[in-house]
Design an enzyme around this catalytic site. Structure first.
Site, PDB file in Angstrom:
ATOM      1  N   HIS A 109       4.898  -5.130  -5.717  1.00 24.77           N
ATOM      2  CA  HIS A 109       4.034  -5.105  -4.546  1.00 24.77           C
ATOM      3  C   HIS A 109       2.641  -5.673  -4.785  1.00 24.77           C
ATOM      4  CE1 HIS A 109       4.136  -2.867  -0.429  1.00 24.77           C
ATOM      5  NE2 HIS A 109       3.834  -4.142  -0.307  1.00 24.77           N
ATOM      6  N   ASP A 132       5.804   1.902   3.247  1.00 21.28           N
ATOM      7  CA  ASP A 132       5.882   2.173   1.811  1.00 21.28           C
ATOM      8  C   ASP A 132       5.845   3.673   1.564  1.00 21.28           C
ATOM      9  OD1 ASP A 132       5.664   1.995  -0.984  1.00 21.28           O
ATOM     10  OD2 ASP A 132       4.126   0.441  -0.911  1.00 21.28           O
ATOM     11  N   HIS A 134       4.306   4.600  -1.065  1.00 22.66           N
ATOM     12  CA  HIS A 134       3.034   4.659  -1.786  1.00 22.66           C
ATOM     13  C   HIS A 134       1.937   3.947  -1.004  1.00 22.66           C
ATOM     14  CE1 HIS A 134       6.397   4.720  -4.703  1.00 22.66           C
ATOM     15  NE2 HIS A 134       5.680   5.654  -5.298  1.00 22.66           N
ATOM     16  N   ASP A 136      -0.726   2.361  -2.381  1.00 26.90           N
ATOM     17  CA  ASP A 136      -1.093   1.121  -3.081  1.00 26.90           C
ATOM     18  C   ASP A 136      -2.524   0.685  -2.808  1.00 26.90           C
ATOM     19  OD1 ASP A 136       1.430   1.113  -4.135  1.00 26.90           O
ATOM     20  OD2 ASP A 136       2.219  -0.457  -2.845  1.00 26.90           O
ATOM     21  N   HIS A 149       0.339  -3.185  -9.133  1.00 25.52           N
ATOM     22  CA  HIS A 149       1.172  -3.049  -7.931  1.00 25.52           C
ATOM     23  C   HIS A 149       0.820  -1.786  -7.144  1.00 25.52           C
ATOM     24  CE1 HIS A 149       4.869  -0.401  -9.324  1.00 25.52           C
ATOM     25  NE2 HIS A 149       3.748   0.078  -9.785  1.00 25.52           N
ATOM     26  N   ASP A 240       7.802  -2.390   1.386  1.00 20.87           N
ATOM     27  CA  ASP A 240       8.300  -1.989   0.072  1.00 20.87           C
ATOM     28  C   ASP A 240       9.626  -1.278   0.302  1.00 20.87           C
ATOM     29  OD1 ASP A 240       8.845  -0.547  -2.334  1.00 20.87           O
ATOM     30  OD2 ASP A 240       6.727  -0.603  -2.872  1.00 20.87           O
ATOM     31  N   ASP A 242      11.161   0.779  -1.290  1.00 27.96           N
ATOM     32  CA  ASP A 242      11.221   2.207  -1.605  1.00 27.96           C
ATOM     33  C   ASP A 242      10.661   3.076  -0.482  1.00 27.96           C
ATOM     34  OD1 ASP A 242       8.443   2.412  -1.845  1.00 27.96           O
ATOM     35  OD2 ASP A 242       8.447   2.720  -4.001  1.00 27.96           O
ATOM     36  N   GLU A 286       9.599  -5.034  -4.366  1.00 27.12           N
ATOM     37  CA  GLU A 286      10.179  -4.022  -5.245  1.00 27.12           C
ATOM     38  C   GLU A 286      11.700  -3.957  -5.263  1.00 27.12           C
ATOM     39  OE1 GLU A 286       8.319  -2.648  -7.428  1.00 27.12           O
ATOM     40  OE2 GLU A 286       6.284  -2.819  -6.610  1.00 27.12           O
TER      41      GLU A 286
END
Length: 335
Positions: A109, A132, A134, A136, A149, A240, A242, A286
């Protein structure tokens, strides 16, 4: 509410420029550099063409590897990430000046540093939807890992400029978005420093708790309204994989977080963003085919491609390519 006839058609006028970003140096595990390859092998270009889109594959961004790239200010591989990000930004800008939308296939990312910077050169009024688990948005000094990332937005947000030292390799980069231009959806693993940044600068953020509380339709509506009340600004969508639950994206980041977006919720986000007609760029991050076995890899690639298609007109309610009409019986056609 049922969509109109126009809304049910596939988005046919779009010219999509596909750009591979085979990069993994924003974190410590190899594998995300193969993301573009497995997504292409999964048929992403052909499947977008089947939707009636005009697709041009612009190849891969050149990746720079600086041999002696010691950490600076707790940021790992800064020269490699920074210099490659410049090449990404330059290539994204070129693609967007010849196409309607750029689809960036990452890559970890950290590639969003370059994709957003390049997009902002063409669309300086853009907003960012960050899908996402996260946030980030760690600065190098708030990060526990030092992996870039987990920091891309910190380098791009104007309000954080004084909190981020200009790292070697990043001399070219100037922040290009404001905190108010960002909306998160799907957060469920946010560091203390990131939480403070979100609250201090008033960033719109919907975690999975809000998704559970309000439902995905309300969350998407609120997110879009928060960053663009008048519904006129170009949208950069950073996805992302995830963000989805690990049962759907088993070959994503190695620190998967349970309780993520369902496939239906992810589809809804993509379909609603597509309906705005303002999508400028999608970057996908990712995908790591080296995580898990062949079954995990296939599931992750298939799910990722199915989501990408929905950003470009594939709708669960049905759709059709341009020029399509109901076929007449052969006898009628030959009279």
């Amino acid at each position: 509410m049922p969509g109109s006839v126009e809304q049910m058609k596939m988005k046919s006028a779009e010219r999509i420029g596909v750009l591979g970003i085979p990069f993994s140096k924003g974190q410590s595990r190899v594998g995300t550099e193969y993301g573009p390859e497995v997504l292409r092998n999964g048929g992403i270009v052909r499947k977008l063409q089947n939707l009636g889109c005009h697709v041009q594959d612009h190849g891969d961004v050149e990746v720079i590897q600086v041999e002696k790239d010691d950490p600076e200010e707790n940021a790992k591989n800064p020269r490699t990430v920074g210099l490659t990000s410049k090449l990404i930004a330059d290539k994204v800008e070129r693609v967007l000046r010849s196409e309607d939308i750029c689809l960036g296939l990452g890559g970890d990312h950290s590639v969003a540093i370059g994709t957003i910077a390049g997009n902002a050169r063409v669309e300086p009024d853009l907003v960012v939807l960050w899908i996402d688990a996260h946030a980030d948005i760690n600065t190098p000094m708030t990060s526990d890992s030092g992996n870039i990332h987990g920091m891309p937005l910190a380098f791009l947000v104007r309000e954080l400029e004084s909190y981020v030292t200009k790292l070697p390799g990043f001399e070219w980069l100037s922040p290009c978005i404001h905190a108010k231009d960002i909306a998160y959806i799907g957060l469920r693993d946010v560091d203390a420093g990131e939480r403070k940044i979100i609250e201090k600068f008033g960033i719109t953020a919907f975690s999975m708790q809000e998704v559970d509380k309000y439902g995905i339709n309300e969350v998407v509506e609120r997110a879009l309204r928060a960053v663009d009340p008048e519904g006129k600004r170009p949208i950069h969508l950073s996805f992302d994989v995830d963000a989805m639950d690990p049962t759907l994206a088993t070959s994503a980041r190695d620190h998967a977080v349970i309780g993520g977006l369902s496939l239906r919720e992810t589809y809804y986000i993509a379909e609603e963003v597509a309906r705005t007609g303002r999508l400028s760029m999608v970057d996908v991050a990712e995908v790591n085919p080296l995580l898990g076995d062949e079954k995990d890899k296939k599931l992750t690639v298939d799910m990722t491609i199915s989501v990408i298609q929905r950003f470009f007109g594939n709708r669960r309610g049905g759709c059709y390519p341009p020029g399509y009409d109901i076929p007449l019986p052969h006898k009628l056609m030959t009279r």
